[in-house]
Structure formats: C-alpha cells, structure tokens
Design an enzyme around this catalytic site. Structure first.
Site, PDB file in Angstrom:
ATOM      1  N   GLU A   7       0.774  -1.343   0.077  1.00 36.02           N
ATOM      2  CA  GLU A   7      -0.033   0.081   0.096  1.00 36.02           C
ATOM      3  C   GLU A   7       1.024   1.065   0.103  1.00 36.02           C
ATOM      4  O   GLU A   7       1.781   1.322   0.868  1.00 36.02           O
ATOM      5  CB  GLU A   7      -0.769  -0.015   1.167  1.00 36.02           C
ATOM      6  CG  GLU A   7      -1.869   1.104   1.202  1.00 36.02           C
ATOM      7  CD  GLU A   7      -2.464   1.235   2.554  1.00 36.02           C
ATOM      8  OE1 GLU A   7      -3.661   1.995   2.808  1.00 36.02           O
ATOM      9  OE2 GLU A   7      -2.505   0.364   3.263  1.00 36.02           O
ATOM     10  N   ARG A 227       6.064 -14.045   9.477  1.00 35.66           N
ATOM     11  CA  ARG A 227       6.590 -12.578   9.755  1.00 35.66           C
ATOM     12  C   ARG A 227       8.007 -12.633   9.880  1.00 35.66           C
ATOM     13  O   ARG A 227       8.668 -13.510  10.465  1.00 35.66           O
ATOM     14  CB  ARG A 227       5.932 -11.861  10.439  1.00 35.66           C
ATOM     15  CG  ARG A 227       4.523 -11.499  10.190  1.00 35.66           C
ATOM     16  CD  ARG A 227       3.816 -10.887  11.415  1.00 35.66           C
ATOM     17  NE  ARG A 227       4.426  -9.528  11.802  1.00 35.66           N
ATOM     18  CZ  ARG A 227       4.430  -8.268  11.536  1.00 35.66           C
ATOM     19  NH1 ARG A 227       3.260  -8.103  10.581  1.00 35.66           N
ATOM     20  NH2 ARG A 227       4.944  -7.392  11.921  1.00 35.66           N
ATOM     21  N   LYS A 237       4.727  -0.747  10.082  1.00 33.77           N
ATOM     22  CA  LYS A 237       4.284   0.536  10.290  1.00 33.77           C
ATOM     23  C   LYS A 237       3.463   0.453  11.504  1.00 33.77           C
ATOM     24  O   LYS A 237       3.115   1.296  12.248  1.00 33.77           O
ATOM     25  CB  LYS A 237       3.710   1.204   9.216  1.00 33.77           C
ATOM     26  CG  LYS A 237       4.490   1.443   8.071  1.00 33.77           C
ATOM     27  CD  LYS A 237       3.615   2.047   6.865  1.00 33.77           C
ATOM     28  CE  LYS A 237       2.534   1.087   6.329  1.00 33.77           C
ATOM     29  NZ  LYS A 237       3.094   0.194   5.288  1.00 33.77           N
TER      30      LYS A 237
END
Length: 240
Positions: A7, A227, A237
């Site tokens: 994004e 992850r 973030k």
C-alpha cells in the site's frame, strides 16, 4: 504468477525485503512472473511520493516486475461486481456507525438493514457512487456470516464513501473498495496463481474465498509464510 502488493501509504521497511524475496523470488525460481501492484484503495493515506519510492526500492533490490499495476486500475470492474453481489442478495447498504458495527459484531447481531430489499440497496449504492450520501452515512457490506467465530466473516465492509481525490484515479470516484473486498478480486482478475502473504492474514482466508465463490471468479492459491522478526529493529508501520 505472483504479486508484490504494497500500500503506497509510507516508506518500505525491512519486512518488505523478505516479502519481495518471496514474491519475486518464487516467481523467478519457477520461471514465472511477479506483478508490482499498488494496493491503493485509501486515498486519504496514499501519495505519489510513496509510489515513486516503492518503485525505486524494488529496482534497487534487483527485481524486475512483470507489470506495474494499481488496484485503482480495476475500480470499474470492482464496482460492477459489487452491483452483481447486491443483485444476488449477498451485499447490502448499511447505515450503522463504526461503533455500532463493532458492537453488533461482538454480540453476533445482524444489522437492522441487513435484509433490506435488493432494489433499495441498488438505489442507495448508486446514490453513494454519485456522491448523494454524506461521508460516513452509509457503507456497502457483504452478507457473510454474523454467527461465525471468525470476525473476518462478520459482514465485512466492501465500500465506503470518501470525498477525497485519488492520487492515481483522480476525482472520478467518491466510493472506494476495502482491502478485504478488492484484494482477492484483483488477485483473480490478474490471474495470480499463488497469493502470498504473512501469517496474520490467515484468518482472512475464509473471507477471501467467500467473495470469489459468491461471484463465480477464478480462485488463486493462498499461501501464508512467517513474518520476519529481528530484535531491536523496526519491522512494520503497525508493530515494533
């Protein structure tokens, strides 16, 4: 066919490096292709500065995208599929506030507008598209399963109203699709074979397939990986 789908609402971090290695690397290893797809469904948070940065970093990391695409490239397709979903009785226009939606989900209660007539939802959705309904006054929700223990099946929002110009699509739209609505559909439209994501998206898998089955669209294979975690390093973030 894979995709690296950031994004464009911030700068890339080291976790993205692992995602690039898996998305681009798996495609290269198997003589396939990887899209660089900007997941640009939230015009309030996204900037061309981030789009340019991401493309620069992908190139700097040594990866060559098959194509550079944007979720916003498919806004018309996504809108038409939303209308189809309403016509099938699988989506409805809702007027609950964010707080009410949260409360009703926790109590596993249906929205008062869940069973409104199809024609009524079609008209209201068209009013949303034309900018005739105030921001925050209505959303389009998927009619999924409010009794499901997985909250990602609790009638997720498909569209919301935002009177904000889009950095790529301009001012054509004032309704924007959610990630949960758009992501799986664009994977399908781009004929992605392996939709790769980190493990926290595992609970979204039922919703991913629910929508594709509801619309009779091609279903990519979803595969989750762990992850990346490094001590004393900012990895996201949202999480440190």
């Amino acid at each position: 066919m894979t995709r690296f789908p950031p994004e464009p609402n911030g700068y890339l971090h080291i976790g993205h490096a692992k995602a690039m290695f898996i998305d681009f690397g798996l495609a290269k290893e198997r003589n396939g292709h990887c899209y660089l797809r900007f997941d640009d469904t939230n015009p309030e948070a996204e900037k061309k500065e981030y789009i340019d940065h991401i493309q620069e970093i992908v190139k700097w990391m040594g990866w060559e995208p098959y194509k550079v695409t944007y979720t916003s490239d498919y806004f018309q397709d996504l809108y038409e599929h939303a209308v189809e979903l309403i016509r099938k009785g699988l989506a409805y226009v809702d007027h609950q506030t964010a707080e009410q939606i949260k409360e009703y989900r926790e109590k596993k209660m249906d929205s008062p507008w869940r069973d409104r007539p199809i024609e009524e939802s079609l008209k209201l959705f068209e009013d949303m598209r034309r900018g005739l309904i105030a921001e925050g006054a209505a959303t389009l929700r998927m009619k999924q399963d409010m009794q499901n223990d997985n909250k990602n099946m609790s009638d997720l929002i498909a569209y919301r109203i935002k009177f904000t110009p889009h950095p790529h699509a301009g001012d054509k739209w004032c309704i924007y699709p959610s990630y949960d609505y758009a992501h799986c559909m664009v994977d399908s439209l781009e004929n992605i074979t392996h939709s790769l994501c980190t493990l926290e998206f595992d609970i979204r898998r039922p919703s991913y397939y629910w929508l594709l089955v509801a619309l009779g669209l091609y279903q990519p294979y979803v595969w989750e990986y762990s992850r990346l975690n490094i001590s004393h390093t900012m990895m996201s973030k949202r999480k440190d």
